[in-house]
Design a protein around this motif. Structure first.
Motif, PDB file in Angstrom:
ATOM      1  N   LYS A 147      -1.945  -3.136  -7.606  1.00  0.00           N
ATOM      2  CA  LYS A 147      -2.038  -1.763  -7.906  1.00  0.00           C
ATOM      3  C   LYS A 147      -2.903  -1.097  -6.866  1.00  0.00           C
ATOM      4  CE  LYS A 147      -1.486   1.818 -10.592  1.00  0.00           C
ATOM      5  NZ  LYS A 147      -0.299   2.382 -10.574  1.00  0.00           N
ATOM      6  N   ASP A 148      -2.472  -0.074  -6.415  1.00  0.00           N
ATOM      7  CA  ASP A 148      -3.097   0.680  -5.258  1.00  0.00           C
ATOM      8  C   ASP A 148      -3.385  -0.180  -4.137  1.00  0.00           C
ATOM      9  OD1 ASP A 148      -2.815   3.043  -6.674  1.00  0.00           O
ATOM     10  OD2 ASP A 148      -4.545   2.629  -7.881  1.00  0.00           O
ATOM     11  N   ALA A 181      -1.066  -3.002 -15.273  1.00  0.00           N
ATOM     12  CA  ALA A 181      -1.456  -2.546 -13.830  1.00  0.00           C
ATOM     13  C   ALA A 181      -1.410  -1.023 -13.765  1.00  0.00           C
ATOM     14  CB  ALA A 181      -0.714  -3.108 -12.628  1.00  0.00           C
ATOM     15  N   VAL A 237      -4.953  -6.972  -8.658  1.00  0.00           N
ATOM     16  CA  VAL A 237      -5.479  -6.813 -10.158  1.00  0.00           C
ATOM     17  C   VAL A 237      -5.255  -8.117 -11.087  1.00  0.00           C
ATOM     18  CG1 VAL A 237      -5.650  -4.306  -9.931  1.00  0.00           C
ATOM     19  CG2 VAL A 237      -3.704  -5.514 -10.721  1.00  0.00           C
ATOM     20  N   THR A 297       3.192   2.241  -1.809  1.00  0.00           N
ATOM     21  CA  THR A 297       3.799   2.856  -3.241  1.00  0.00           C
ATOM     22  C   THR A 297       2.611   2.788  -4.094  1.00  0.00           C
ATOM     23  OG1 THR A 297       5.232   2.032  -4.817  1.00  0.00           O
ATOM     24  CG2 THR A 297       4.083   0.397  -3.952  1.00  0.00           C
ATOM     25  N   GLY A 298       3.000   3.900  -5.095  1.00  0.00           N
ATOM     26  CA  GLY A 298       2.002   4.239  -6.376  1.00  0.00           C
ATOM     27  C   GLY A 298       2.213   3.253  -7.547  1.00  0.00           C
ATOM     28  N   GLN A 299       3.387   2.572  -7.458  1.00  0.00           N
ATOM     29  CA  GLN A 299       3.867   1.833  -8.328  1.00  0.00           C
ATOM     30  C   GLN A 299       3.043   0.242  -8.415  1.00  0.00           C
ATOM     31  OE1 GLN A 299       8.062   1.428  -7.562  1.00  0.00           O
ATOM     32  NE2 GLN A 299       8.537   3.232  -8.592  1.00  0.00           N
ATOM     33  N   PRO A 300       3.178  -0.276  -9.663  1.00  0.00           N
ATOM     34  CA  PRO A 300       2.361  -1.750  -9.481  1.00  0.00           C
ATOM     35  C   PRO A 300       3.487  -2.564  -8.554  1.00  0.00           C
ATOM     36  CG  PRO A 300       3.340  -0.947 -11.892  1.00  0.00           C
ATOM     37  CD  PRO A 300       3.396   0.193 -10.939  1.00  0.00           C
ATOM     38  N   LEU A 345       2.455  -6.590 -15.194  1.00  0.00           N
ATOM     39  CA  LEU A 345       3.052  -5.420 -14.632  1.00  0.00           C
ATOM     40  C   LEU A 345       2.403  -4.082 -15.376  1.00  0.00           C
ATOM     41  CD1 LEU A 345       6.484  -6.014 -12.976  1.00  0.00           C
ATOM     42  CD2 LEU A 345       4.343  -5.205 -11.894  1.00  0.00           C
ATOM     43  N   VAL A 398      -0.233  -9.597  -8.896  1.00  0.00           N
ATOM     44  CA  VAL A 398       0.054  -8.122  -9.378  1.00  0.00           C
ATOM     45  C   VAL A 398      -1.023  -7.433  -8.435  1.00  0.00           C
ATOM     46  CG1 VAL A 398       0.412  -6.223 -11.020  1.00  0.00           C
ATOM     47  CG2 VAL A 398       0.935  -8.760 -11.653  1.00  0.00           C
ATOM     48  N   GLN A 435       0.915  -1.068  -0.058  1.00  0.00           N
ATOM     49  CA  GLN A 435       0.024   0.051  -0.131  1.00  0.00           C
ATOM     50  C   GLN A 435       0.897   1.330   0.020  1.00  0.00           C
ATOM     51  OE1 GLN A 435      -2.365  -0.731   3.425  1.00  0.00           O
ATOM     52  NE2 GLN A 435      -3.675  -2.306   2.511  1.00  0.00           N
ATOM     53  N   ALA A 480       8.340  -0.200 -10.825  1.00  0.00           N
ATOM     54  CA  ALA A 480       7.452  -1.188 -10.363  1.00  0.00           C
ATOM     55  C   ALA A 480       8.470  -1.833  -8.941  1.00  0.00           C
ATOM     56  CB  ALA A 480       6.959  -2.382 -11.222  1.00  0.00           C
TER      57      ALA A 480
END
Length: 105
Positions: free
Chosen positions: A81-82, A105, A86, A18-21, A102, A79, A16, A52
């Motif tokens: 995301k946010d 995402a 996903v 990181t903004g990265q996948p 990746l 994977v 949670q 990522a």
């Protein structure tokens, strides 16, 4: 090696935070296909550095995470995301497939 080992204690903050996948490889030391996937996961971690997060969860050490995400066979790649799962890929995967997951995402 740019993969990050996650545990029950560090998992949620890493996913949670990181903004990265995030690609998480659920694996175990005794798993043959997991060992074959290891170099692929390490290569992805290097190629995607800065774009990522690539992490590994040892299902023997963090069984509760495997249960939480319904991991019944290993390797399983998820994977995020946010902070949300996903995409789920079960079994040994080719690097291109993991990279596409990746990228999506």
């Amino acid at each position: 090696m740019n993969t990050i080992a996650l545990t029950t204690e560090t998992f949620d903050a890493a996913i949670q935070g990181t903004g990265q996948p995030v690609l998480v490889d659920f694996w175990a030391e005794w798993c043959g296909p997991c060992k074959m996937s290891g170099p692929v996961v390490d290569a992805l971690a290097t190629e995607w550095q800065g774009k990522a997060l690539v992490a590994k969860v040892d299902v023997d050490a963090s069984r509760d995470l495997a249960v939480r995400y319904g991991v019944q066979a290993i390797p399983t790649f998820i994977v995020f995301k946010d902070g949300k799962a996903v995409k789920v890929l079960r079994g040994a995967q080719d690097k291109r497939i993991l990279a596409e997951a990746l990228a999506a995402a």
